[in-house]
Scaffold this motif. Structure first.
Motif, PDB file in Angstrom:
ATOM      1  N   ILE A   1      14.450  -5.716  -5.828  1.00 48.90           N
ATOM      2  CA  ILE A   1      13.207  -6.488  -5.859  1.00 48.90           C
ATOM      3  C   ILE A   1      12.450  -6.295  -4.552  1.00 48.90           C
ATOM      4  CG2 ILE A   1      12.220  -8.811  -5.931  1.00 48.90           C
ATOM      5  CD1 ILE A   1      14.510  -9.615  -7.761  1.00 48.90           C
ATOM      6  N   PHE A   2      13.188  -6.320  -3.463  1.00 45.95           N
ATOM      7  CA  PHE A   2      12.525  -6.177  -2.161  1.00 45.95           C
ATOM      8  C   PHE A   2      11.937  -4.777  -1.981  1.00 45.95           C
ATOM      9  CE2 PHE A   2      12.439  -5.589   2.495  1.00 45.95           C
ATOM     10  CZ  PHE A   2      11.581  -6.625   2.800  1.00 45.95           C
ATOM     11  N   THR A   3      12.744  -3.763  -2.283  1.00 49.29           N
ATOM     12  CA  THR A   3      12.282  -2.403  -1.987  1.00 49.29           C
ATOM     13  C   THR A   3      11.299  -1.862  -3.028  1.00 49.29           C
ATOM     14  OG1 THR A   3      14.224  -1.509  -3.092  1.00 49.29           O
ATOM     15  CG2 THR A   3      14.335  -1.726  -0.706  1.00 49.29           C
ATOM     16  N   LYS A   4      11.442  -2.278  -4.285  1.00 47.15           N
ATOM     17  CA  LYS A   4      10.593  -1.694  -5.326  1.00 47.15           C
ATOM     18  C   LYS A   4       9.396  -2.552  -5.685  1.00 47.15           C
ATOM     19  CE  LYS A   4      13.081   1.973  -6.943  1.00 47.15           C
ATOM     20  NZ  LYS A   4      14.490   2.045  -7.340  1.00 47.15           N
ATOM     21  N   ILE A   5       9.469  -3.840  -5.415  1.00 46.78           N
ATOM     22  CA  ILE A   5       8.364  -4.730  -5.800  1.00 46.78           C
ATOM     23  C   ILE A   5       7.674  -5.307  -4.560  1.00 46.78           C
ATOM     24  CG2 ILE A   5       7.692  -6.773  -7.129  1.00 46.78           C
ATOM     25  CD1 ILE A   5       8.990  -4.877  -8.993  1.00 46.78           C
ATOM     26  N   VAL A   6       8.411  -6.110  -3.801  1.00 49.39           N
ATOM     27  CA  VAL A   6       7.788  -6.867  -2.702  1.00 49.39           C
ATOM     28  C   VAL A   6       7.208  -5.947  -1.635  1.00 49.39           C
ATOM     29  CG1 VAL A   6       8.198  -8.563  -0.887  1.00 49.39           C
ATOM     30  CG2 VAL A   6       9.276  -8.844  -3.117  1.00 49.39           C
ATOM     31  N   LEU A   7       8.020  -5.031  -1.140  1.00 48.64           N
ATOM     32  CA  LEU A   7       7.563  -4.178  -0.045  1.00 48.64           C
ATOM     33  C   LEU A   7       6.372  -3.288  -0.433  1.00 48.64           C
ATOM     34  CD1 LEU A   7       8.515  -4.262   2.800  1.00 48.64           C
ATOM     35  CD2 LEU A   7       9.969  -2.292   2.377  1.00 48.64           C
ATOM     36  N   PRO A   8       6.462  -2.586  -1.576  1.00 47.36           N
ATOM     37  CA  PRO A   8       5.306  -1.747  -1.936  1.00 47.36           C
ATOM     38  C   PRO A   8       4.012  -2.539  -2.103  1.00 47.36           C
ATOM     39  CG  PRO A   8       7.190  -1.218  -3.321  1.00 47.36           C
ATOM     40  CD  PRO A   8       7.569  -2.432  -2.535  1.00 47.36           C
ATOM     41  N   ILE A   9       4.100  -3.734  -2.682  1.00 50.35           N
ATOM     42  CA  ILE A   9       2.888  -4.537  -2.846  1.00 50.35           C
ATOM     43  C   ILE A   9       2.390  -4.999  -1.484  1.00 50.35           C
ATOM     44  CG2 ILE A   9       1.919  -6.660  -3.810  1.00 50.35           C
ATOM     45  CD1 ILE A   9       3.851  -6.389  -6.139  1.00 50.35           C
ATOM     46  N   ALA A  10       3.327  -5.469  -0.646  1.00 53.38           N
ATOM     47  CA  ALA A  10       2.944  -5.946   0.687  1.00 53.38           C
ATOM     48  C   ALA A  10       2.308  -4.815   1.491  1.00 53.38           C
ATOM     49  CB  ALA A  10       4.154  -6.504   1.422  1.00 53.38           C
ATOM     50  N   LEU A  11       2.864  -3.598   1.381  1.00 50.49           N
ATOM     51  CA  LEU A  11       2.308  -2.470   2.125  1.00 50.49           C
ATOM     52  C   LEU A  11       0.871  -2.209   1.717  1.00 50.49           C
ATOM     53  CD1 LEU A  11       5.097   0.230   2.437  1.00 50.49           C
ATOM     54  CD2 LEU A  11       3.991  -1.135   4.211  1.00 50.49           C
TER      55      LEU A  11
END
Ligand SMILES: Nc1ncnc2c1ncn2[C@@H]1O[C@H](COP(=O)(O)OP(=O)(O)OP(=O)(O)O)[C@@H](O)[C@H]1O
Ligand SMILES: [Mg+2]
Lengths: 224, 244, 223
Positions: free
Chosen positions: A132-142
């Motif tokens: 969830i962190f690497t595929k969802i949260v981080l890409p969106i946050a970036l």
């Protein structure tokens, strides 16, 4: 005008060296800052209060003290504890550290801004916290962080001029030398100012392009 | 089988769910009705583990959702469709659908994509596999949401007001698909304000009132004059719904 | 025995440096905000030419290093115009203008943030452009601006440390002196850093209090 050109021309290769050193230092420092910032931002979501506290203190302290003081702290301090690295290395490390403090805040607000509903959808589908962190949260946050991240990077470029105070002959350092050898400080510093402004302008164009590219397909504003 | 036993849920001082008991057998389509704030969403969120229980027990095929391992299995058996779609905005429709099958079910990518395309075709979106959510209409987004849920081959489908963010035409698109799924034997727990639709597709209807489950009846009984209609609160609710 | 130990007099030196830093920061903030207000007026009344000049100058100031601006003013201006320039004057001038450039942008977006309908309504009632600015835009723009402004000033406080490079005896310069004399960089720069940190926190908390008060008077919070 022509007179100025004649005076300055012999010094241009030297200043070009300085310019390249600025670019090199900033590139290294930006990489360092992003790595440190990402690490600190993730530590700030840690379950451990002490870890969270340390990560918060890091960004708080380095954001609220002058860079030149930090730079001197490392430049004069490191040899005292037996760490002998060159001025350039020290400068890049100091710049990475302060940049990391700002980057960490940008990433953190980017992460906090990710729609909770989207995260819930990922959770109930059984994805692991890591995925969830690497595929969802981080890409969106970036994607949402491109612009604020851009201003941090531009600020790092401007801040890099302070490296000249610890004998590093980056762009400002070389200009200082040229100003005193040509006795034309006004002209040299004016040109220098314009150079920096062009550099940051070019960077901001690049940032806008990246922002548009990354967000072309995506509406990060919310669910509906 | 989903078994809900004596479930309680409190947010601070307020009790939102009071001693709820409910069992959903495979093949059933159970609709939860109730006025706004009665606790319908909270109940769904307790089943898929988005809210921790304050008391009682929920099991999905015997897996207790209060335990880590139990919840992991329960989440593989069930899938949720959300009111606001909650699609991943940075992924195409196809990527939205295949993310969990690849990462959770460990399906090979090719297989997951083939299945995703099949599902998209089923809901009439075959051409939009590579579109990002932002480009899709609300109804299309929700159809992708349904595909994302179905791609997990769930035994139970949890749906919370999946059409209430859509206009009537788009609502129709989505409801048709759900009706099709119901006919096909998918087990569903369904929160909705579309009473007529609930009447058509569900086998049972339960009614929540201020956190209490006051009625649990087969659909026909629920709408019968001497069944659900005999309960004043439900008569009032249904009459009001008709008017809207 | 080190080269030269700390003496009680060092505390006096530090206090002096702190005084110079705070004094110069206060001065440049007041002057900077005043200039920014003038810039904002020029922009608001759309004064031709002057407006473009101001925008260009403020962009240049925002997008170049303060250190270079200091060098330009301190070394460049005297050489080119044959005038005298003390470090303190050069520092005050540069930091004031730099603060003005950033504050100008904050003020302008504060005014832009007030909805157009309000301005239109005020126009319908026949208010002059000045009256609209004074009674409609300013009170609200102030409330919008105060948060970013506090952030800017906390940043500018740290920027003042650069004036040590052109020879102003501010806190950082005192740090330099003590550092060279005692050869205790960790102690010296930690103390200096902590003083800046304390100032920044003080500034931020005062700012937060003012912001709260301003917002209360502008934002209608219901009954
Ligand atoms: N996280 C929360 N914290 C505090 N109270 C909550 C929280 N979530 C829900 N509630 C309260 O619990 C009650 C039930 O909410 P819930 O969303 O389950 O109602 P609902 O039946 O789904 O209503 P609707 O038809 O409007 O969707 C409401 O009174 C709501 O305010
Ligand atoms: Mg609800």
């Amino acid at each position: 005008m022509n007179q100025l050109w004649v005076t300055l021309r012999p010094h241009l290769p030297f200043m070009l060296d300085g310019f390249l050193l600025t670019v090199f230092a900033c590139t290294l420092a930006i990489i360092g800052a992003v790595l440190i910032g990402a690490l600190m931002a993730s530590l700030r979501t840690s379950g451990n209060r002490i870890v969270r506290g340390v990560a918060f203190a890091y960004s708080d302290v380095f954001r609220n003290t002058p860079f030149i003081v930090q730079l001197f702290f490392f430049f004069y301090g490191l040899p005292e504890i037996g760490i002998y690295i060159g001025a350039f290395e020290t400068g890049v490390i100091a710049l990475s550290i302060i940049g990391g403090a700002f980057v960490s805040d940008v990433i953190r607000s980017g992460i906090l801004a990710v729609d909770q509903g989207v995260i819930e959808a990922a959770k109930v589908s059984g994805l692991s916290r890591w995925t969830i962190f690497t595929k969802i949260v981080l890409p969106i946050a970036l994607r949402t962080s491109v612009r604020p991240m851009g201003s941090v990077l531009i600020n790092m470029v401007l801040t890099s001029s302070i490296l000249s105070t610890i004998t590093i002959n980056e762009l400002t350092g070389t200009a200082k030398i040229v100003a005193s050898t040509t006795f034309k400080p006004f002209e040299v510093y004016l040109v220098l100012l314009v150079l920096y402004a062009s550099l940051t302008y070019a960077l901001s164009l690049l940032i806008n392009t990246v922002h548009r590219r990354l967000n072309r397909a995506m509406d990060t504003g919310g669910a509906a | 089988m989903i078994v809900i036993e004596n479930v309680e849920k409190r947010f601070g001082e307020t009790t939102v769910l009071k001693r709820i008991n409910l069992t959903i057998e495979p093949g059933e389509v159970v609709t939860i009705l109730g006025s706004s704030g009665s606790g319908k969403s909270t109940l769904i969120r307790c089943i898929n583990g988005l809210e921790a229980l304050s008391g009682g027990r929920i099991t999905v095929d015997g897996n207790d959702v209060s335990t880590k391992a139990g919840l992991a299995t329960a989440r593989r058996r069930s899938a949720t469709v959300f009111q606001l779609f909650n699609l991943y905005p940075h992924m195409t429709a196809l990527e939205n659908i295949t993310l969990a099958p690849i990462n959770v079910l460990k399906k090979p990518r090719a297989e997951a994509e083939a299945r995703a395309r099949e599902l998209l075709k089923l809901v009439g979106l075959a051409d939009l596999a590579t579109a990002y959510p932002q480009r899709l209409s609300g109804g299309q987004r929700q159809r992708v949401g349904i595909c994302r849920a179905l791609a997990m081959d769930p035994r139970y489908l949890l749906l919370d007001e999946v059409t209430s963010a859509l206009d009537p035409e788009m609502t129709g698109e989505v409801l048709d698909i759900l009706a099709e799924l119901a006919r096909g034997g998918t087990t569903m727990l369904f929160v909705t304000h579309e009473v007529e639709f609930a009447r058509r597709i569900s086998s049972r209807i339960v009614f929540l009132e201020q956190g209490e489950l006051i009625v649990d009846m087969p659909t026909e009984r629920f709408f019968a004059e001497d069944g659900g209609f005999a309960v004043p609160r439900i008569r009032q609710f249904l009459t009001k719904m008709k008017k809207d | 025995m080190r080269y030269a130990d700390f003496t009680p007099y060092d505390l006096v030196l530090l206090a002096q440096g702190l005084g110079v830093t705070v004094g110069l920061f206060t001065l440049t903030t007041l002057v900077g905000l005043l200039i920014a207000a003038l810039f904002t007026l020029v922009d608001y009344y759309r004064v031709p030419v002057l407006r473009q000049v101001i925008v260009t100058v403020s962009e240049a100031l925002k997008n170049s290093p303060v250190l270079v601006q200091l060098f330009l003013v301190f070394f460049g201006l005297p050489a080119f115009f044959h005038i005298n320039m003390t470090p303190f004057v050069a520092a005050s001038l540069t930091i004031s203008l730099n603060t003005a450039a950033f504050a100008f942008v904050i003020f302008r977006s504060g005014i832009d943030a007030v909805e157009a309908e309000q301005v239109a309504a005020a126009k319908v009632y026949g208010h002059s452009r000045w009256q609209i600015l004074r009674f409609v835009l300013l009170p609200q723009a102030a409330a919008f601006s105060i948060g970013p402004l506090v952030g800017l000033l906390v940043n500018q406080l740290q920027v003042t440390s650069l004036i040590s490079v052109i020879g102003v005896f501010d806190l950082t310069k005192i740090g330099n002196i003590l550092n060279l004399r005692t050869l205790e960089p960790f102690i010296v720069w930690t103390v200096v850093g902590l003083l800046y940190y304390a100032l920044a926190k003080l500034l931020a908390s005062v700012g937060a209090r003012i912001e709260k008060r301003l917002r209360r008077s502008v934002v209608w919070e219901g009954i």
